[in-house]
Design a protein around this motif. Structure first.
Motif, PDB file in Angstrom:
ATOM      1  N   UNK A 258       0.815  -1.209   0.000  1.00  0.00           N
ATOM      2  CA  UNK A 258       0.000   0.000   0.000  1.00  0.00           C
ATOM      3  C   UNK A 258       0.848   1.257   0.000  1.00  0.00           C
ATOM      4  N   UNK A 259       1.946   1.230   0.760  1.00  0.00           N
ATOM      5  CA  UNK A 259       2.857   2.371   0.787  1.00  0.00           C
ATOM      6  C   UNK A 259       3.464   2.623  -0.586  1.00  0.00           C
ATOM      7  N   UNK A 260       3.820   1.537  -1.282  1.00  0.00           N
ATOM      8  CA  UNK A 260       4.384   1.679  -2.624  1.00  0.00           C
ATOM      9  C   UNK A 260       3.371   2.301  -3.580  1.00  0.00           C
ATOM     10  N   UNK A 261       2.107   1.837  -3.525  1.00  0.00           N
ATOM     11  CA  UNK A 261       1.073   2.417  -4.387  1.00  0.00           C
ATOM     12  C   UNK A 261       0.838   3.886  -4.044  1.00  0.00           C
ATOM     13  N   UNK A 262       0.847   4.209  -2.758  1.00  0.00           N
ATOM     14  CA  UNK A 262       0.687   5.604  -2.338  1.00  0.00           C
ATOM     15  C   UNK A 262       1.840   6.465  -2.839  1.00  0.00           C
ATOM     16  N   UNK A 263       3.061   5.943  -2.771  1.00  0.00           N
ATOM     17  CA  UNK A 263       4.228   6.702  -3.236  1.00  0.00           C
ATOM     18  C   UNK A 263       4.133   6.996  -4.723  1.00  0.00           C
ATOM     19  N   UNK A 264       3.702   6.010  -5.498  1.00  0.00           N
ATOM     20  CA  UNK A 264       3.557   6.225  -6.944  1.00  0.00           C
ATOM     21  C   UNK A 264       2.505   7.295  -7.218  1.00  0.00           C
ATOM     22  N   UNK A 265       1.372   7.214  -6.488  1.00  0.00           N
ATOM     23  CA  UNK A 265       0.301   8.185  -6.697  1.00  0.00           C
ATOM     24  C   UNK A 265       0.738   9.592  -6.298  1.00  0.00           C
ATOM     25  N   UNK A 266       1.432   9.723  -5.167  1.00  0.00           N
ATOM     26  CA  UNK A 266       1.885  11.042  -4.721  1.00  0.00           C
ATOM     27  C   UNK A 266       2.890  11.626  -5.704  1.00  0.00           C
ATOM     28  N   UNK A 267       3.792  10.793  -6.195  1.00  0.00           N
ATOM     29  CA  UNK A 267       4.787  11.276  -7.156  1.00  0.00           C
ATOM     30  C   UNK A 267       4.112  11.806  -8.416  1.00  0.00           C
ATOM     31  N   UNK A 268       3.151  11.039  -8.929  1.00  0.00           N
ATOM     32  CA  UNK A 268       2.453  11.469 -10.132  1.00  0.00           C
ATOM     33  C   UNK A 268       1.631  12.724  -9.877  1.00  0.00           C
ATOM     34  N   UNK A 269       0.970  12.797  -8.708  1.00  0.00           N
ATOM     35  CA  UNK A 269       0.169  13.978  -8.375  1.00  0.00           C
ATOM     36  C   UNK A 269       1.056  15.226  -8.266  1.00  0.00           C
ATOM     37  N   UNK A 270       2.197  15.092  -7.583  1.00  0.00           N
ATOM     38  CA  UNK A 270       3.085  16.241  -7.399  1.00  0.00           C
ATOM     39  C   UNK A 270       3.619  16.749  -8.733  1.00  0.00           C
ATOM     40  N   UNK A 271       3.923  15.820  -9.658  1.00  0.00           N
ATOM     41  CA  UNK A 271       4.421  16.246 -10.959  1.00  0.00           C
ATOM     42  C   UNK A 271       3.362  17.025 -11.730  1.00  0.00           C
ATOM     43  N   UNK A 272       2.097  16.618 -11.581  1.00  0.00           N
ATOM     44  CA  UNK A 272       1.024  17.291 -12.323  1.00  0.00           C
ATOM     45  C   UNK A 272       0.639  18.637 -11.717  1.00  0.00           C
ATOM     46  N   UNK A 273       0.894  18.817 -10.398  1.00  0.00           N
ATOM     47  CA  UNK A 273       0.437  20.028  -9.730  1.00  0.00           C
ATOM     48  C   UNK A 273       1.492  21.139  -9.668  1.00  0.00           C
ATOM     49  N   UNK A 274       2.680  20.900 -10.236  1.00  0.00           N
ATOM     50  CA  UNK A 274       3.705  21.948 -10.179  1.00  0.00           C
ATOM     51  C   UNK A 274       3.242  23.217 -10.900  1.00  0.00           C
ATOM     52  N   UNK A 275       2.610  23.047 -12.044  1.00  0.00           N
ATOM     53  CA  UNK A 275       2.120  24.211 -12.785  1.00  0.00           C
ATOM     54  C   UNK A 275       1.069  24.975 -12.005  1.00  0.00           C
ATOM     55  N   UNK A 276       0.143  24.252 -11.342  1.00  0.00           N
ATOM     56  CA  UNK A 276      -0.905  24.920 -10.575  1.00  0.00           C
ATOM     57  C   UNK A 276      -0.306  25.706  -9.411  1.00  0.00           C
ATOM     58  N   UNK A 277       0.681  25.128  -8.724  1.00  0.00           N
ATOM     59  CA  UNK A 277       1.307  25.819  -7.604  1.00  0.00           C
ATOM     60  C   UNK A 277       2.021  27.094  -8.070  1.00  0.00           C
ATOM     61  N   UNK A 278       2.725  27.002  -9.184  1.00  0.00           N
ATOM     62  CA  UNK A 278       3.396  28.199  -9.715  1.00  0.00           C
ATOM     63  C   UNK A 278       2.376  29.268 -10.092  1.00  0.00           C
ATOM     64  N   UNK A 279       1.234  28.846 -10.693  1.00  0.00           N
ATOM     65  CA  UNK A 279       0.203  29.804 -11.074  1.00  0.00           C
ATOM     66  C   UNK A 279      -0.413  30.476  -9.850  1.00  0.00           C
ATOM     67  N   UNK A 280      -0.683  29.687  -8.778  1.00  0.00           N
ATOM     68  CA  UNK A 280      -1.248  30.269  -7.566  1.00  0.00           C
ATOM     69  C   UNK A 280      -0.305  31.300  -6.951  1.00  0.00           C
ATOM     70  N   UNK A 281       1.003  31.038  -7.023  1.00  0.00           N
ATOM     71  CA  UNK A 281       1.965  31.997  -6.485  1.00  0.00           C
ATOM     72  C   UNK A 281       1.967  33.293  -7.303  1.00  0.00           C
ATOM     73  N   UNK A 282       1.838  33.175  -8.617  1.00  0.00           N
ATOM     74  CA  UNK A 282       1.801  34.393  -9.456  1.00  0.00           C
ATOM     75  C   UNK A 282       0.535  35.198  -9.204  1.00  0.00           C
ATOM     76  N   UNK A 283      -0.537  34.530  -8.740  1.00  0.00           N
ATOM     77  CA  UNK A 283      -1.794  35.216  -8.444  1.00  0.00           C
ATOM     78  C   UNK A 283      -1.835  35.768  -7.029  1.00  0.00           C
ATOM     79  N   UNK A 284      -0.719  35.620  -6.280  1.00  0.00           N
ATOM     80  CA  UNK A 284      -0.629  36.247  -4.964  1.00  0.00           C
ATOM     81  C   UNK A 284      -0.808  35.319  -3.789  1.00  0.00           C
ATOM     82  N   UNK A 285      -0.871  34.006  -4.006  1.00  0.00           N
ATOM     83  CA  UNK A 285      -1.031  33.069  -2.885  1.00  0.00           C
ATOM     84  C   UNK A 285       0.217  33.089  -2.012  1.00  0.00           C
TER      85      UNK A 285
END
Length: 814
Positions: A258-285
């Motif tokens: 289960x930990x291995x499956x969670x690690x794979x999911x978190x890694x994939x999620x973090x890679x996809x959300x980098x753009x959103x995090x950068x955009x939120x910072x440019x909007x003043x977050x």
């Protein structure tokens, strides 16, 4: 604050139901289910045993002894204010008309026991001249209330049915069905012969101050031991103890998968959300608002997965308890809060361990990444490796309580990664040189070109298959059908307690009946006391490692069947002893060492002249130690042997036990049938945990396959743009999935075999055995599962129009 919470809920809903985090939630739920099911099972068993307390052993203290204690010791107990009840158990034959049966007979006083209840039908005390039979023994002998039975030289009246003894516990491991008689009938029965196997139990009822002095009392006879209300002796049954080990190992395996499956999911999620995090910072977050966003998301994930896992785990433990059935105490207390708290703590620990580095990297994404994709966080991703290794070590150590096992598992995973890199590179180089269809060549070329990401994918698949294969192999070693290990012509009866003058007429009777007999051996019980001049450790006395129980000693001029000399020479002179090679290795005994022994309190010594490999599953008499005839000549010996009785010759057995009433006959067929039933009962309960682990392994495959195929998006779109036909790309992906699964299964089989051999030698103390099913099954299973799991995403990647896929690539979606 409200805006951050709403955004966290929307993110949880979107990613938790449709995105990569759905695998995170499901995997976390399986982790919690594995932990809470095993913790609940162990907690309720322990609480049930402790709740029995004094009723479980029948007294405040119980002394177990292979021989009666001295009257002087009994006097000391009584002077200290203790009341004493003496009982003795032994095997003997019971007769009723033409029926006979070996029974485990126990002689008790009339006021037995001090605590607990002796359950009988009808209710009553044990009185002289009567016998109480267990339901199974009553059925085997075909007796009813008031019938007369013969036990040795005594004729006893059946007083009723023995339902439960308070100090018998729930252990199913009895060689023979039970019966109770009064201690005053022992002399008339006459079955307690010198050298016969007996177990004396002295039940003591004493005030608290007397118990303190009893706990400090030194034991006077070898083989004696004290039982206390919390000793839990009944769980010494090998199959149930092994089942408990399997449950813990299965829970750990499920958590790791289960930990291995969670690690794979978190890694994939973090890679996809980098753009959103950068955009939120440019909007003043601010950093604080992003911390609250990710913290709220983390809390929501943990609660959702935790609640699902708690419900699932409670159901699993209830199902396991129902399948274990009669192996457990009749009444179990309700579950406590501790297993639930432990499961939630494990869930929180695993979640924090996995998200720490990926979430920190998300928080450190520079706002300019919106415009410059090459920019990255100033925290390297490899920081997650040491965090994961430390967390893994803590998890294994916490589950198994063994730091060496935790280090071994981490080393095994490191070895698996090295093996994957070596084997994968070798096979890929070899694959480029062979002539193969174009789809296969394209698949091999891509795997060779993307070796780094390919290694990560192989690691995920291999770890899932490794843990699943390891658990399956260990299950086969722990809980197996005993019939599978027996020779076809193995003896099915044992005779013990033959007097020397009875041996020849018994052999003649068996030969006349057509029975195939093994060699018969003289036998006496004794203890190993010294090794190479050093005293061995015993109860209350320090020393080197020895064997903390009495052993069966024998003597013979010829090497027994099923034994093979591995070192030295067979007995050829006085004062010699031959040892089992495994025992010699465990105790550090070498050829030429002088060993000290005691029999009936008389010491003697012998020189080790040979070591033997013994085939213990031959169902013939086997002995750890065989002596030259001169050493055992001064002692009183009885004889034992085994034979295979032809079908339809039971009348000869009836004649044998009637003519020789002190001889004990053990029906091995009946014993094997009962052990097989127990094994099947436990196996069904273990299959529940195996099902959980299999589900966790499938989650790993699903998450890893989705992550690996998603990375192929750009390449596939480019190949279609350049004119590659869809069927070619489909066959290429099929070959790639199949090769990845097969290679992962092959590496997992190699490492799993090594791990199982290590566990057999060190943890289970069993004989080494290979598992060919791993070598064929894991590569085939890996290829099949990865191909089937990847089939849906393969159609999704290749389906639709080229324009739609190009627009999806530009929007960052599939």
């Amino acid at each position: 604050m409200r805006g951050t919470s709403r955004l966290a809920l929307r993110l949880l809903y979107r990613e938790g139901l449709q995105g990569e985090l759905r695998w995170f939630i499901l995997a976390l739920a399986l982790c919690v289910a594995c932990v809470v099911s095993v913790a609940l099972l162990a907690d309720r068993l322990d609480a049930g045993l402790k709740a029995s307390g004094r009723e479980f052993i029948g007294g405040d203290r119980v002394l177990v002894s292979p021989r009666p204690v001295e009257p002087l010791q009994l006097g000391r107990w009584q002077q200290a204010g203790a009341k004493v009840q003496a009982t003795v158990s032994f095997n003997t034959m019971l007769f009723h008309g033409e029926a006979f049966q070996l029974a485990s007979l126990r002689a008790v006083p009339g006021d037995f026991p001090f605590y607990g209840t002796l359950k009988t039908t009808p209710e009553g005390a044990v009185t002289p001249g009567t016998i109480w039979l267990s339901p199974r023994l009553m059925a085997l002998l075909g007796t009813r209330l008031g019938d007369e039975l013969e036990a040795g030289n005594a004729s006893l009246k059946v007083a009723g049915t023995l339902l439960e003894e308070p100090d018998q516990g729930f252990s199913p491991f009895q060689l023979a069905p039970r019966a109770l008689v009064h201690v005053d009938d022992l002399g008339q029965i006459g079955a307690l012969l010198p050298g016969s196997r007996q177990e004396w139990r002295y039940l003591l009822q004493a005030p608290r101050e007397a118990l303190t002095s009893l706990d400090r009392e030194r034991l006077t006879l070898p083989g004696q031991r004290w039982l206390t209300p919390d000793s839990g002796e009944s769980r010494s049954g090998k199959t149930l103890a092994n089942a408990e080990r399997f449950f813990r190992l299965a829970a750990l395996t499920g958590v790791l998968l289960g930990t291995l499956a969670m690690a794979i999911a978190v890694r994939q999620f973090a890679e996809r959300q980098t753009g959103m995090m950068a955009l939120l910072k440019t909007l003043g977050a601010t950093r604080g608002s992003l911390w609250r966003l990710l913290g709220s998301l983390l809390l929501g994930l943990t609660l959702t997965g935790g609640i699902i896992g708690l419900l699932l785990g409670f159901g699993v433990q209830a199902l396991a308890l129902s399948l274990l059935g009669s192996l457990l105490p009749s009444e179990l207390p309700p579950p406590s809060w501790r297993p639930f708290a432990l499961a939630l703590a494990v869930a929180l620990f695993v979640t924090l361990m996995l998200v720490l580095i990926p979430f920190l990297r998300l928080l450190r994404i520079p706002p300019l990444k919106v415009l410059r994709r090459e920019l990255d966080a100033d925290i390297p991703s490899w920081w997650g490796v040491p965090v994961g290794l430390v967390g893994l070590f803590v998890l294994v150590w916490g589950f198994m309580g063994d730091a060496l096992l935790a280090l071994g598992l981490i080393g095994g995973m490191g070895g698996l990664m090295g093996l994957l890199a070596l084997l994968g590179s070798s096979l890929l180089r070899l694959g480029r040189r062979i002539r193969a269809p174009q789809p296969l060549r394209l698949a091999l070329a891509h795997m060779a070109r993307e070796r780094g990401s390919g290694l990560f994918q192989l690691a995920g698949f291999s770890l899932a298959l490794l843990l699943l294969g390891l658990l399956w192999a260990v299950r086969s070693d722990l809980i197996g059908d005993i019939r599978q290990h027996l020779p076809a012509d193995a003896p099915n009866r044992f005779l013990v307690n033959l007097m020397p003058e009875e041996r020849i007429p018994v052999l003649a009777l068996l030969k006349e009946a057509g029975a195939e007999t093994s060699d018969f051996y003289p036998m006496v019980r004794g203890r190993l006391t010294r090794i190479a001049g050093e005293a061995v450790a015993e109860e209350g006395r320090a020393g080197r490692e020895g064997i903390e129980r009495e052993l069966n000693f024998t003597t013979t001029d010829t090497l027994p069947a099923g034994n093979r000399i591995t070192a030295g020479e067979w007995l050829n002179g006085p004062g010699q002893v031959s040892l089992d090679a495994e025992v010699a290795a465990r105790l550090g005994i070498r050829l030429g060492d002088e060993l000290g022994f005691t029999i009936e309190g008389r010491p003697f010594s012998a020189k080790v002249t040979s070591l033997r490999a013994i085939r213990w599953d031959s169902m013939r008499p086997n002995f750890y130690m065989i002596f030259s005839p001169d050493l055992l000549e001064p002692f009183t010996l009885t004889w034992m042997g085994s034979y295979r009785l032809p079908n339809g010759m039971q009348r000869a057995e009836l004649q044998l036990v009637r003519e020789f009433p002190t001889v004990s006959l053990i029906d091995v067929d009946d014993l094997i049938a009962r052990l097989t039933t127990i094994s099947a009962q436990v196996s069904r309960a273990l299959a529940v945990m195996l099902g959980l682990v299999t589900a966790a392994a499938l989650l790993v495959l699903l998450a890893q396959t989705q992550a690996s195929l998603a990375t192929r998006r750009n390449e596939l779109v480019l190949m279609r743009t350049l004119g590659a036909p869809g069927p070619l790309l489909s066959r290429m992906l099929g070959w790639e999935l199949m090769l990845t699964g097969a290679l992962a299964g092959l590496c997992a089989a190699l490492v799993a075999e090594g791990c199982v051999l290590f566990l057999q030698q060190w943890w289970f103390s069993g004989s080494l055995s290979w598992h060919p099913s791993l070598w064929f099954g894991l590569p085939l299973l890996g290829a099949l599962l990865v191909t089937l799991v990847g089939q849906g995403w393969r159609r999704h990647l290749l389906g639709g129009t080229l324009g739609g896929r190009l627009r999806g690539m530009g929007q960052g979606t599939l």
